[in-house]
Scaffold this motif. Structure first.
Motif, PDB file in Angstrom:
ATOM      1  N   ALA A 119      20.075  28.011  46.043  1.00 42.39           N
ATOM      2  CA  ALA A 119      19.200  28.130  47.207  1.00 42.39           C
ATOM      3  C   ALA A 119      19.635  29.253  48.141  1.00 42.39           C
ATOM      4  O   ALA A 119      19.063  29.431  49.201  1.00 42.39           O
ATOM      5  N   PHE A 120      20.656  30.013  47.745  1.00 40.93           N
ATOM      6  CA  PHE A 120      21.157  31.055  48.639  1.00 40.93           C
ATOM      7  C   PHE A 120      21.276  32.389  47.926  1.00 40.93           C
ATOM      8  O   PHE A 120      21.548  32.452  46.731  1.00 40.93           O
ATOM      9  N   ALA A 121      21.091  33.428  48.697  1.00 38.21           N
ATOM     10  CA  ALA A 121      21.448  34.754  48.211  1.00 38.21           C
ATOM     11  C   ALA A 121      22.913  34.980  48.548  1.00 38.21           C
ATOM     12  O   ALA A 121      23.474  34.258  49.366  1.00 38.21           O
ATOM     13  N   ARG A 122      23.507  35.976  47.920  1.00 39.51           N
ATOM     14  CA  ARG A 122      24.873  36.302  48.265  1.00 39.51           C
ATOM     15  C   ARG A 122      24.875  36.961  49.638  1.00 39.51           C
ATOM     16  O   ARG A 122      24.062  37.825  49.923  1.00 39.51           O
ATOM     17  N   LEU A 123      25.783  36.524  50.491  1.00 41.33           N
ATOM     18  CA  LEU A 123      25.824  37.124  51.825  1.00 41.33           C
ATOM     19  C   LEU A 123      26.985  38.104  51.913  1.00 41.33           C
ATOM     20  O   LEU A 123      27.751  38.254  50.975  1.00 41.33           O
ATOM     21  N   THR A 124      27.077  38.743  53.050  1.00 37.83           N
ATOM     22  CA  THR A 124      28.090  39.801  53.142  1.00 37.83           C
ATOM     23  C   THR A 124      29.443  39.235  53.532  1.00 37.83           C
ATOM     24  O   THR A 124      29.556  38.113  54.019  1.00 37.83           O
ATOM     25  N   THR A 125      30.468  40.040  53.312  1.00 38.43           N
ATOM     26  CA  THR A 125      31.839  39.624  53.609  1.00 38.43           C
ATOM     27  C   THR A 125      31.980  39.177  55.051  1.00 38.43           C
ATOM     28  O   THR A 125      32.566  38.134  55.345  1.00 38.43           O
ATOM     29  N   MET A 126      31.423  39.974  55.952  1.00 32.34           N
ATOM     30  CA  MET A 126      31.591  39.675  57.378  1.00 32.34           C
ATOM     31  C   MET A 126      30.885  38.379  57.755  1.00 32.34           C
ATOM     32  O   MET A 126      31.365  37.608  58.573  1.00 32.34           O
ATOM     33  N   TRP A 127      29.743  38.131  57.120  1.00 37.43           N
ATOM     34  CA  TRP A 127      29.033  36.879  57.407  1.00 37.43           C
ATOM     35  C   TRP A 127      29.903  35.700  56.987  1.00 37.43           C
ATOM     36  O   TRP A 127      30.063  34.730  57.732  1.00 37.43           O
ATOM     37  N   VAL A 128      30.469  35.778  55.792  1.00 33.23           N
ATOM     38  CA  VAL A 128      31.313  34.694  55.291  1.00 33.23           C
ATOM     39  C   VAL A 128      32.471  34.467  56.251  1.00 33.23           C
ATOM     40  O   VAL A 128      32.787  33.338  56.614  1.00 33.23           O
ATOM     41  N   PHE A 129      33.082  35.556  56.667  1.00 28.00           N
ATOM     42  CA  PHE A 129      34.231  35.462  57.551  1.00 28.00           C
ATOM     43  C   PHE A 129      33.845  34.805  58.878  1.00 28.00           C
ATOM     44  O   PHE A 129      34.516  33.884  59.348  1.00 28.00           O
ATOM     45  N   ARG A 130      32.737  35.262  59.443  1.00 27.83           N
ATOM     46  CA  ARG A 130      32.271  34.679  60.712  1.00 27.83           C
ATOM     47  C   ARG A 130      31.988  33.204  60.554  1.00 27.83           C
ATOM     48  O   ARG A 130      32.401  32.373  61.359  1.00 27.83           O
ATOM     49  N   PHE A 131      31.313  32.888  59.444  1.00 23.68           N
ATOM     50  CA  PHE A 131      30.939  31.496  59.213  1.00 23.68           C
ATOM     51  C   PHE A 131      32.174  30.616  59.086  1.00 23.68           C
ATOM     52  O   PHE A 131      32.260  29.538  59.680  1.00 23.68           O
ATOM     53  N   MET A 132      33.174  31.081  58.340  1.00 19.90           N
ATOM     54  CA  MET A 132      34.362  30.269  58.112  1.00 19.90           C
ATOM     55  C   MET A 132      35.146  30.075  59.399  1.00 19.90           C
ATOM     56  O   MET A 132      35.661  28.996  59.662  1.00 19.90           O
ATOM     57  N   TRP A 133      35.252  31.134  60.196  1.00 20.71           N
ATOM     58  CA  TRP A 133      36.082  31.036  61.397  1.00 20.71           C
ATOM     59  C   TRP A 133      35.340  30.453  62.580  1.00 20.71           C
ATOM     60  O   TRP A 133      35.941  30.209  63.613  1.00 20.71           O
ATOM     61  N   THR A 134      34.064  30.259  62.467  1.00 19.45           N
ATOM     62  CA  THR A 134      33.363  29.546  63.539  1.00 19.45           C
ATOM     63  C   THR A 134      32.932  28.184  63.029  1.00 19.45           C
ATOM     64  O   THR A 134      33.554  27.179  63.345  1.00 19.45           O
ATOM     65  N   GLY A 135      31.905  28.152  62.196  1.00 19.10           N
ATOM     66  CA  GLY A 135      31.333  26.879  61.744  1.00 19.10           C
ATOM     67  C   GLY A 135      32.341  25.959  61.090  1.00 19.10           C
ATOM     68  O   GLY A 135      32.643  24.873  61.593  1.00 19.10           O
TER      69      GLY A 135
END
Lengths: 285, 134, 99, 359
Positions: A254-270
């Motif tokens: 259900a997802f496209a691959r996202l960018t490195t920075m998105w992953v990083f932001r998501f992990m360190w916030t959410g």
């Protein structure tokens, strides 16, 4: 895990684990195919693939690369043993991280820019998910009063009751470790991405098979770890783990691959916020 | 049929193209055609579906001034003409030096017409086959 | 994401769109241009097809009377079928098996 | 210390279906400069065209591209027809439009599928291509080939679509419509797709005009340029409406294609229903003389054929300017300054067709 022949059982488990991992990844491929409206390969296709890889002519760029492939597998097996033996969780994390690090070093020691960028991204991913794993260990300590990974088996209440948010955060980590779609930025199972195959690009033949086998161990580890969340009744734990894997397939599709920075932001916030909230709740309840 | 064609000498090329750019024309493409002793080069421009063509007669051996400083879009097609017709294009922003479409060991200027076939002008004034691919 | 998830659920319940190819073959429509064939009895070896063929895939000789097509070069466009004065050329709808 | 790094993107890369090499000069993961290197599949097609006679060239023109093949032959035939002053009968015009529009749907679905694949959305990719299969079936039933239709000829078309076939095609188009309605909103509204496409590879309007962008790339940047407006084939009778977006990013280009699919299906249906009875082709004699720049709107943009006849059976010159050739300079502009992760997305958002580009 106390039986009359503990060593025998252990050896058996270590032997079975990669097959279990292969089977899970085969089911994953089948489910993915069905989710896309395809028939898909046979369930034991990953096994065929790995066996075929093992029989191929080895091609190496430099010897150190091979060493790292072996180290990757060895540390993964060690991590699996530590987990099954119910050893110290922090030790397990360390060994587990070292296994990934070997892979990164293996990707770094060649001159291919794709492989190097893949390695950089893998490091970034590690920076993104390691805090959550450490918080998870702290959570286990707070819940059971011990860092030992055997402790959930003897605890009165299942771990999930104490760590619901950390469980969610762990699922995200699991998606990263399984190279599932929003997070498969360093390498992925189908080579369709900007980095070709990223991290493992320069591995071929039996050495790629080693990495594949290590990945099967990794899958087994993750499966076992999810079971820990309901260790008092392993049947429920098993169902929980199966459900988590199904969720991974869903997310992947259900997802496209996202960018490195998105992953990083998501992990360190959410994800980190989820984990921290859980820890704080454990402290103040 | 090709209408709206203006024949210009090489020296006026830049001025004409500049004027068309000021009028808001878009470069469609360039077409090169081997006439034997010369290359016939057509510049196709378009504005609101109206075509405008500039026709240039470039004698063999002369080099074509590039218009890539005005229209960057011409960069690929000028390189292509340089490759396939052996016309030297001077002053391109990106010059592939005759290795844009063709590789080492490829035929030189393959789209030029062989002598004696096609246009009879060739029979009167024979020119060595192929130009130099820069 | 929600649309995608519901779509995945639908797909899981549906029959797969693919088929197990070598065991289960697709039925080709009658119009498919599979390969070029000739009814050699009707052929007068005029060579019209050879002349028109865009890829020079057909080779006809009058003496001795032979007609041959190079299936690798043939693009199955059907131009020869149109120009054949005796209508002896035809396009069959099955594809030739891999040699 | 910033170290510059050159990455060869292609010629064989999983996201690129065709061989083009983009030499990416990078700082970390940021692209400083991109330079294309083509020439891997130069077939010398323009030279072959001079060797064959002008009727055989129809089949050659069709094989310029493996995706939008019909429109190449259509454009070639229209060019020759204008040189020979031929008027295509009404039914011929309609049939050409039907096949062209069906081809456009197939090409756009393919492009969208590849785009989905470029950002790792395997599921969408598979499903879009599954829908495309129906289109291929339609083409196989009506023309005999799944991609190479071979139905266009000088003066009209070679094959007719019978009314029985038309009913089947209409039913299949319904199915395509249904599947598109199901899958295309998922592409447009998905959070992760938007993350990867919105604001990525922005091509401003003035830059698009200056660099000569055509087709969906130009239309997504706000340039309302669609040659179908000029009314060749049966388009004037079908109430064609062009699709224009203004954002100029990858998402806008996707949106243009998605909307064009709907428009194409509508026009194909209408043409199937409205097609008048009558002859499908007009006979002709003689050879083409003169020169013409034939134009047509292809799925990827405006296609130009320069055809020069000299009164013999062989053409004097046949030059092809494919839309991707015009869209490469805008692509280079878009790539400069983007992230490595966005390169496949941007490259595939122009729907590159390298085989056509090199001919």
């Amino acid at each position: 895990m106390i039986t009359s022949h503990p060593l025998m059982l252990l050896a058996l488990l270590t032997l079975i684990a990669p097959f279990w991992g292969a089977l899970l990844s085969g089911i994953d491929r089948k489910l993915t195919a069905r989710a896309q409206g395809r028939i898909g390969p046979p369930v034991i296709q990953p096994l065929y693939d790995t066996l075929k890889l093992l029989r191929k002519t080895p091609i190496v760029l430099n010897r150190i690369q091979v060493v790292y492939a072996y180290l990757h597998l060895a540390f993964m097996v060690l991590a699996f043993l530590l987990l099954v033996l119910g050893q110290d969780g922090l030790m397990f994390l360390f060994v587990f991280a070292f296994s990934t690090l070997s892979l990164v070093l293996g990707g770094m020691c060649v001159r291919s820019p794709y492989s190097r960028i893949g390695s950089q991204r893998e490091i970034l991913l590690m920076v993104a998910y390691e805090p959550i794993l450490i918080l998870l260990m702290i959570g286990i300590y707070k819940a059971n009063g011990s860092f030992l990974l055997g402790s959930p088996f003897v605890a009165a209440k299942p771990l999930l009751m104490a760590l619901p948010l950390l469980f969610l955060a762990f699922l995200v980590v699991m998606a990263i470790k399984l190279q599932k779609s929003p997070f498969d930025i360093a390498t992925s199972h189908h080579a369709h991405q900007e980095l070709v195959k990223g991290l493992t690009l320069e591995y071929a033949g039996p050495y790629l098979a080693l990495i594949e086998i290590a990945h099967f161990y990794e899958i087994a580890i993750l499966f076992y770890f999810v079971m820990l969340f309901w260790a008092s009744n392993l049947a429920i734990g098993f169902v929980l783990a199966c459900a988590s894997f199904f969720l991974m397939v869903l997310i992947d599709n259900a997802f496209a691959r996202l960018t490195t920075m998105w992953v990083f932001r998501f992990m360190w916030t959410g994800a980190l916020l989820l984990a921290l909230t859980n820890i704080l709740w454990l402290y103040f309840r | 049929m090709l209408t709206n064609v203006t024949e210009i000498p090489v020296t006026q090329l830049h001025g004409e193209v500049w004027a068309l750019k000021q009028q808001g024309y878009r470069l469609v493409t360039l077409t090169c055609c081997d006439l034997g002793d010369a290359h016939d080069i057509l510049y196709h421009f378009d504005k609101d579906y109206t075509l405008k063509h500039l026709r240039l007669r470039l004698p063999r051996g002369e080099s074509l001034p590039s218009i890539t400083d005005l229209f960057f879009a011409a960069v690929l097609v000028e390189n292509e003409i340089q490759d396939l017709f052996g016309v030297t294009v001077a002053g391109m922003v990106v010059d592939y030096k005759g290795r844009f479409l063709l590789s080492e060991g490829a035929p030189v200027a393959p789209l030029n017409k062989p002598i004696g076939i096609g246009i009879d002008i060739r029979a009167k004034a024979p020119v060595a086959e192929g130009g130099k691919a820069s | 994401m929600a649309t995608m998830l519901s779509n995945i659920m639908k797909n899981l319940g549906r029959k797969a769109a693919t088929r197990l190819y070598p065991f289960e073959k697709r039925e080709l429509p009658t119009t498919t241009r599979g390969h070029l064939d000739i009814e050699i009895d009707k052929c007068i070896f005029c060579g019209a097809c050879q002349k028109r063929c865009p890829t020079n895939a057909i080779n006809v000789t009058r003496d001795p009377k032979t007609w041959a097509v190079n299936h690798y070069a043939c693009i199955v466009c059907g131009y020869c079928v149109e120009v054949c004065p005796k209508d002896c050329l035809l396009l069959r709808n099955e594809h030739l098996p891999q040699p | 210390m910033i170290r510059r790094n050159t990455i060869p993107f292609g010629p064989q890369h999983p996201v690129l279906p065709e061989p083009i090499q983009l030499r990416l000069v990078m700082e970390d993961e940021k692209i400083i400069e991109a330079l294309p290197a083509i020439g891997y599949i130069h077939r010398g097609l323009e030279k072959i065209a001079e060797k064959k006679d002008f009727i055989q060239d129809v089949y050659l023109a069709e094989r310029i591209c493996g995706i939008c093949s019909f429109m190449h032959s259509q454009n070639y035939c229209q060019g020759i027809e204008s040189l020979m002053n031929l008027t295509v009968p009404d039914r011929g015009r309609y049939l050409r439009t039907i096949w062209a529009e069906i081809h456009r749907v197939h090409s756009h679905l393919l492009a969208l599928g590849l785009l989905a694949d470029s950002f790792g959305f395997e599921n969408l990719f598979m499903q879009l291509w599954r829908t495309r299969e129906i289109i291929l079936d339609i083409m196989e039933q009506t023309a005999g080939g799944r991609v190479m239709l071979g139905t266009c000829c000088i003066g009209g078309v070679r094959k007719d679509i019978s009314s029985a076939q038309a009913t089947v095609v209409l039913r299949q188009l319904d199915q395509v419509q249904k599947e598109c309605d199901e899958i295309l909103p998922a592409l447009l509204n998905d959070y992760s797709v938007k993350q990867r496409t919105v604001g990525v590879g922005v091509l401003p309007r003035d830059k698009a005009h200056e660099l000569g962008a055509v087709g969906p790339v130009a239309r997504a940047s706000g340039i309302g340029m669609d040659y179908r407006e000029q009314g060749y084939a049966a388009y004037p009778d079908l109430g064609f409406k062009k699709v224009v977006e203004t954002a100029g990013d990858c998402y806008a280009r996707t949106l243009v294609r998605v909307k064009e699919i709907a428009e194409s299906i509508r026009m194909a249906r209408l043409a199937l229903e409205k097609a008048p009875q009558g002859p499908i082709a007009v006979p002709f004699k003689g050879n083409p003389t003169g020169e013409v720049l034939a134009r047509i709107e292809q799925p990827r943009g405006e296609l130009n054929f320069y055809i020069k006849g000299n009164g013999t059976r062989n053409l004097e010159r046949f030059r092809v300017r494919t839309p991707t050739f015009a869209n490469l300079p805008p692509l280079l502009h878009m790539l400069t300054g983007c992230q490595l992760a966005d390169v496949p997305v941007i490259a595939l958002s122009i729907d590159p067709c390298i085989s056509c580009t090199e001919r």
